[in-house]
Design a protein around this motif. Structure first.
Motif, PDB file in Angstrom:
ATOM      1  N   PRO A 187     -11.014  -4.026  -3.170  1.00  0.00           N
ATOM      2  CA  PRO A 187     -11.589  -3.042  -2.241  1.00  0.00           C
ATOM      3  C   PRO A 187     -12.152  -3.721  -0.991  1.00  0.00           C
ATOM      4  CG  PRO A 187     -12.354  -2.661  -4.486  1.00  0.00           C
ATOM      5  CD  PRO A 187     -11.657  -3.986  -4.485  1.00  0.00           C
ATOM      6  N   SER A 188     -11.844  -3.160   0.172  1.00  0.00           N
ATOM      7  CA  SER A 188     -12.401  -3.614   1.443  1.00  0.00           C
ATOM      8  C   SER A 188     -12.208  -2.495   2.452  1.00  0.00           C
ATOM      9  CB  SER A 188     -11.725  -4.898   1.935  1.00  0.00           C
ATOM     10  OG  SER A 188     -10.390  -4.632   2.356  1.00  0.00           O
ATOM     11  N   ARG A 189     -12.983  -2.532   3.540  1.00  0.00           N
ATOM     12  CA  ARG A 189     -12.874  -1.477   4.543  1.00  0.00           C
ATOM     13  C   ARG A 189     -11.508  -1.519   5.244  1.00  0.00           C
ATOM     14  NH1 ARG A 189     -16.466   1.887   6.648  1.00  0.00           N
ATOM     15  NH2 ARG A 189     -17.044   1.869   4.460  1.00  0.00           N
ATOM     16  N   VAL A 190     -10.997  -2.727   5.520  1.00  0.00           N
ATOM     17  CA  VAL A 190      -9.681  -2.840   6.154  1.00  0.00           C
ATOM     18  C   VAL A 190      -8.610  -2.229   5.261  1.00  0.00           C
ATOM     19  CG1 VAL A 190      -7.928  -4.457   6.988  1.00  0.00           C
ATOM     20  CG2 VAL A 190     -10.330  -4.887   7.463  1.00  0.00           C
ATOM     21  N   GLN A 191      -8.677  -2.536   3.965  1.00  0.00           N
ATOM     22  CA  GLN A 191      -7.710  -1.979   3.019  1.00  0.00           C
ATOM     23  C   GLN A 191      -7.787  -0.457   2.976  1.00  0.00           C
ATOM     24  OE1 GLN A 191      -7.545   0.075  -0.321  1.00  0.00           O
ATOM     25  NE2 GLN A 191      -8.551  -1.653  -1.302  1.00  0.00           N
ATOM     26  N   GLU A 192      -8.998   0.083   3.009  1.00  0.00           N
ATOM     27  CA  GLU A 192      -9.173   1.537   2.959  1.00  0.00           C
ATOM     28  C   GLU A 192      -8.641   2.203   4.231  1.00  0.00           C
ATOM     29  OE1 GLU A 192     -10.023   3.388   0.579  1.00  0.00           O
ATOM     30  OE2 GLU A 192     -11.016   2.088  -0.874  1.00  0.00           O
ATOM     31  N   ILE A 193      -8.875   1.568   5.384  1.00  0.00           N
ATOM     32  CA  ILE A 193      -8.359   2.106   6.645  1.00  0.00           C
ATOM     33  C   ILE A 193      -6.836   2.099   6.625  1.00  0.00           C
ATOM     34  CG2 ILE A 193      -8.172   1.651   9.125  1.00  0.00           C
ATOM     35  CD1 ILE A 193     -11.061   0.638   9.031  1.00  0.00           C
ATOM     36  N   PHE A 194      -6.263   1.005   6.136  1.00  0.00           N
ATOM     37  CA  PHE A 194      -4.809   0.902   6.058  1.00  0.00           C
ATOM     38  C   PHE A 194      -4.247   1.962   5.114  1.00  0.00           C
ATOM     39  CE2 PHE A 194      -0.733  -1.142   5.117  1.00  0.00           C
ATOM     40  CZ  PHE A 194      -0.347  -1.529   6.385  1.00  0.00           C
ATOM     41  N   PHE A 195      -4.930   2.165   3.988  1.00  0.00           N
ATOM     42  CA  PHE A 195      -4.467   3.186   3.039  1.00  0.00           C
ATOM     43  C   PHE A 195      -4.520   4.578   3.662  1.00  0.00           C
ATOM     44  CE2 PHE A 195      -5.499   6.397  -0.161  1.00  0.00           C
ATOM     45  CZ  PHE A 195      -4.386   6.290  -0.974  1.00  0.00           C
ATOM     46  N   SER A 196      -5.577   4.883   4.393  1.00  0.00           N
ATOM     47  CA  SER A 196      -5.687   6.184   5.051  1.00  0.00           C
ATOM     48  C   SER A 196      -4.550   6.395   6.048  1.00  0.00           C
ATOM     49  CB  SER A 196      -7.038   6.313   5.766  1.00  0.00           C
ATOM     50  OG  SER A 196      -8.103   6.291   4.841  1.00  0.00           O
ATOM     51  N   ASP A 197      -4.209   5.333   6.797  1.00  0.00           N
ATOM     52  CA  ASP A 197      -3.118   5.449   7.758  1.00  0.00           C
ATOM     53  C   ASP A 197      -1.772   5.611   7.058  1.00  0.00           C
ATOM     54  OD1 ASP A 197      -4.710   5.359   9.982  1.00  0.00           O
ATOM     55  OD2 ASP A 197      -4.512   3.215  10.294  1.00  0.00           O
ATOM     56  N   VAL A 198      -1.553   4.878   5.963  1.00  0.00           N
ATOM     57  CA  VAL A 198      -0.310   5.031   5.200  1.00  0.00           C
ATOM     58  C   VAL A 198      -0.174   6.465   4.698  1.00  0.00           C
ATOM     59  CG1 VAL A 198       0.837   4.388   3.043  1.00  0.00           C
ATOM     60  CG2 VAL A 198      -0.065   2.613   4.538  1.00  0.00           C
ATOM     61  N   THR A 199      -1.270   7.017   4.182  1.00  0.00           N
ATOM     62  CA  THR A 199      -1.257   8.405   3.703  1.00  0.00           C
ATOM     63  C   THR A 199      -0.933   9.369   4.832  1.00  0.00           C
ATOM     64  OG1 THR A 199      -2.930   7.847   2.039  1.00  0.00           O
ATOM     65  CG2 THR A 199      -2.619  10.175   2.524  1.00  0.00           C
ATOM     66  N   MET A 200      -1.547   9.154   5.990  1.00  0.00           N
ATOM     67  CA  MET A 200      -1.303  10.036   7.130  1.00  0.00           C
ATOM     68  C   MET A 200       0.150   9.965   7.585  1.00  0.00           C
ATOM     69  SD  MET A 200      -3.157  10.085  10.867  1.00  0.00           S
ATOM     70  CE  MET A 200      -2.248   8.636  11.436  1.00  0.00           C
ATOM     71  N   TYR A 201       0.702   8.752   7.680  1.00  0.00           N
ATOM     72  CA  TYR A 201       2.089   8.611   8.128  1.00  0.00           C
ATOM     73  C   TYR A 201       3.068   9.205   7.117  1.00  0.00           C
ATOM     74  CZ  TYR A 201       0.179   5.459  11.646  1.00  0.00           C
ATOM     75  OH  TYR A 201      -0.539   4.926  12.687  1.00  0.00           O
ATOM     76  N   TYR A 202       2.747   9.057   5.826  1.00  0.00           N
ATOM     77  CA  TYR A 202       3.637   9.631   4.815  1.00  0.00           C
ATOM     78  C   TYR A 202       3.717  11.148   4.948  1.00  0.00           C
ATOM     79  CZ  TYR A 202       5.287  11.528   0.421  1.00  0.00           C
ATOM     80  OH  TYR A 202       5.960  12.265  -0.513  1.00  0.00           O
ATOM     81  N   TYR A 203       2.563  11.803   4.981  1.00  0.00           N
ATOM     82  CA  TYR A 203       2.566  13.267   5.027  1.00  0.00           C
ATOM     83  C   TYR A 203       3.053  13.803   6.372  1.00  0.00           C
ATOM     84  CZ  TYR A 203       0.281  13.808   0.518  1.00  0.00           C
ATOM     85  OH  TYR A 203       0.007  13.806  -0.824  1.00  0.00           O
ATOM     86  N   SER A 204       2.770  13.111   7.458  1.00  0.00           N
ATOM     87  CA  SER A 204       3.159  13.625   8.772  1.00  0.00           C
ATOM     88  C   SER A 204       4.633  13.385   9.084  1.00  0.00           C
ATOM     89  CB  SER A 204       2.287  12.997   9.860  1.00  0.00           C
ATOM     90  OG  SER A 204       2.451  11.596   9.895  1.00  0.00           O
ATOM     91  N   LEU A 205       5.220  12.300   8.531  1.00  0.00           N
ATOM     92  CA  LEU A 205       6.582  11.928   8.916  1.00  0.00           C
ATOM     93  C   LEU A 205       7.606  12.007   7.790  1.00  0.00           C
ATOM     94  CD1 LEU A 205       5.707   8.775  11.085  1.00  0.00           C
ATOM     95  CD2 LEU A 205       6.153  11.108  11.885  1.00  0.00           C
ATOM     96  N   PHE A 206       7.208  11.775   6.548  1.00  0.00           N
ATOM     97  CA  PHE A 206       8.188  11.588   5.477  1.00  0.00           C
ATOM     98  C   PHE A 206       8.126  12.628   4.357  1.00  0.00           C
ATOM     99  CE2 PHE A 206       7.060   7.332   7.159  1.00  0.00           C
ATOM    100  CZ  PHE A 206       8.285   7.028   7.744  1.00  0.00           C
TER     101      PHE A 206
END
Length: 354
Positions: A151-170
Motif C-alpha cells: 500500500p502507498s499513495r502513489v499505488q492508490e492514485i495509479f489504481f484509481s486512474d486504471v479504474t477510470m480508464y477501464y470504465y471510460s474506454l474499455f
C-alpha cells in the motif's frame, strides 16, 4: 476536506493575511523605495511560512510530508507574481533549489511506477483467477492489486486512474449484468445518467470555445486546461459505466456497495446491526454525514434514502486516490427496494443464527 469549519476559517484568514500583506507592501507608493532584502523576507513567507501553514492545518496526521514540495513550488510561483522582478532577480537561485527538490521527488515517484509496471503481468493473472469470487472489475482488480503491491499513495492514485480508464474506454462492449437475486441496481429510477450526459455535453462545448480563447492569451495554459478537461471527460464517462456495471451485491458473507468509481465499501454481514426504513431528516449536518456512507448517486435533486444500514463497529470506506473514511452507517436507495430488503434481512438472519 474533512477539516472543521473553524480550522478552514483560521487557515484561510492567516493565508490571506500573509499573501495580502506581501502584495500591498510592493504596491503602496507611500512606503517608498524598498531594500533588496525585502524580497528575501517575502520569499521566506511564500516558500516556508505558507507550506508550514498547510502542514499544521491540513497535512499533519493526515497526509505525507511529500506534498509540501508542490506547495513550496506553487508558493514560489505566487512570489514571482507578487515580488517586482528587479528585487527578485538577486535570489534567482532559489527556484533552482526548488526545481532540484521537485525533480528528485519525481524520480522517486517514477521509480515506484516502474516497479509497479513490472508487476502488471502477475496482477493480470491474479485478476483472471478471482473472476468467480468478484464479478465486477473494481473488486477483482483491487484484490489482485493488493496481492502484489504494498500500500502507498502513489499505488492508490495509479489504481484509481486504471479504474477510470477501464470504465471510460474499455467497458463499452461489455453489457451491464442482468438482474439476479444477489445484485441490485440503484440508478434506473433516477436522473443520474442524464445528469452526467448533460455535464459531458457542457464540458465539450466549454472546452472547444474556451480553448481558443485561452490559446490567444497563453498556448501553455490552453494546453493545460485542455488536458484537465479531457481528464474530467474520462471521469464522467467512467462514472456512467461504473454505475451501470457495478450494482449493489449481496453474497453469503458480504454486502458490496460501490458508487461509480468514487467510493466503495465492503460490509461483512456479521457487522450489520440492523436495516430499517430511513426516517431521518432530508439534510444531514456535516458532523453526521462524516460517519455515513452515502450509496446514493448524484442526481438533479437529492432524494431521501430508503434504507439505513447500521453497523456494530466503524468500517473503512475507500475513496478515490487512496483516501479512506470510517463510517458507522450506510444510506441506500434502490430500484427494487422490497426485494433488496427481503434478501438482506434473510441473510442477516442466517448470519445471526450461525
Amino acid at each position: 476536506m474533512t477539516l472543521p469549519t473553524k480550522k478552514w476559517f483560521s487557515f484561510s484568514f492567516i493565508l490571506a493575511l500573509v499573501v495580502s500583506s506581501n502584495f500591498l507592501i510592493y504596491r503602496l507608493e507611500s512606503i517608498g523605495p524598498l531594500p533588496t532584502g525585502m524580497a528575501l523576507g517575502s520569499l521566506f513567507d511564500f516558500i516556508i511560512t505558507i507550506p508550514l501553514l498547510v502542514y499544521f492545518f491540513i497535512l499533519r496526521k493526515r497526509y505525507s510530508l511529500k506534498y509540501l514540495l508542490p506547495v513550496m513550488l506553487l508558493g514560489y510561483g505566487v512570489a514571482v507574481l507578487v515580488i517586482p522582478h528587479h528585487l527578485l532577480s538577486a535570489y534567482s537561485f532559489v527556484k533552482y533549489i526548488l526545481l532540484a527538490g521537485e525533480a528528485a521527488f519525481f524520480l522517486i515517484e517514477l521509480y515506484v511506477v516502474i516497479q509497479l509496471l513490472a508487476k502488471i503481468p502477475a496482477i493480470v493473472e491474479s485478476y483472471r483467477k478471482c473472476e468467480s469470487e468478484f464479478p465486477t472489475f473494481t473488486y477483482r482488480m483491487k484484490q489482485a492489486w493488493d496481492q502484489h503491491l504494498k500500500p502507498s499513495r502513489v499505488q492508490e492514485i495509479f489504481f484509481s486512474d486504471v479504474t477510470m480508464y477501464y470504465y471510460s474506454l474499455f467497458s463499452w462492449r461489455k453489457k451491464p449484468p442482468l438482474p439476479v437475486e444477489s445484485q441490485y441496481t440503484y440508478h434506473k429510477k433516477t436522473g443520474t445518467i442524464t445528469l452526467y450526459v448533460m455535464l459531458i455535453h457542457a464540458l465539450v462545448l466549454e472546452s472547444v470555445g474556451f480553448h481558443f480563447l485561452l490559446h490567444s492569451w497563453s498556448p501553455l495554459v490552453a494546453i493545460i486546461a485542455l488536458v484537465l478537461n479531457v481528464y474530467t471527460l474520462l471521469f464522467f464517462l467512467a462514472e456512467i459505466q461504473a454505475i451501470r456495471h457495478c450494482p449493489i451485491m449481496i453474497t453469503d458473507q458480504h454486502m458490496y456497495l460501490q458508487v461509480g468509481i468514487i467510493k466503495q465499501l465492503i460490509v461483512p454481514l456479521e457487522e450489520i446491526k440492523s436495516i430499517h426504513l430511513y426516517d431521518g431528516p432530508e439534510t444531514l449536518t456535516k458532523e453526521e454525514s462524516k460517519h455515513i456512507f452515502d450509496a446514493i448517486p448524484a442526481d438533479f435533486f437529492k432524494e431521501k434514502p430508503q434504507f439505513e444500514v447500521e453497523f456494530y463497529h466503524p468500517l473503512e470506506a475507500r475513496l478515490m486516490y487512496g483516501f479512506k473514511r470510517k463510517v458507522t452507517k450506510a444510506h441506500l436507495r434502490l430500484d427494487d427496494p422490497q426485494k433488496f430488503y427481503k434478501t438482506l434481512s434473510a441473510k442477516i438472519g442466517e448470519s445471526f443464527s450461525d
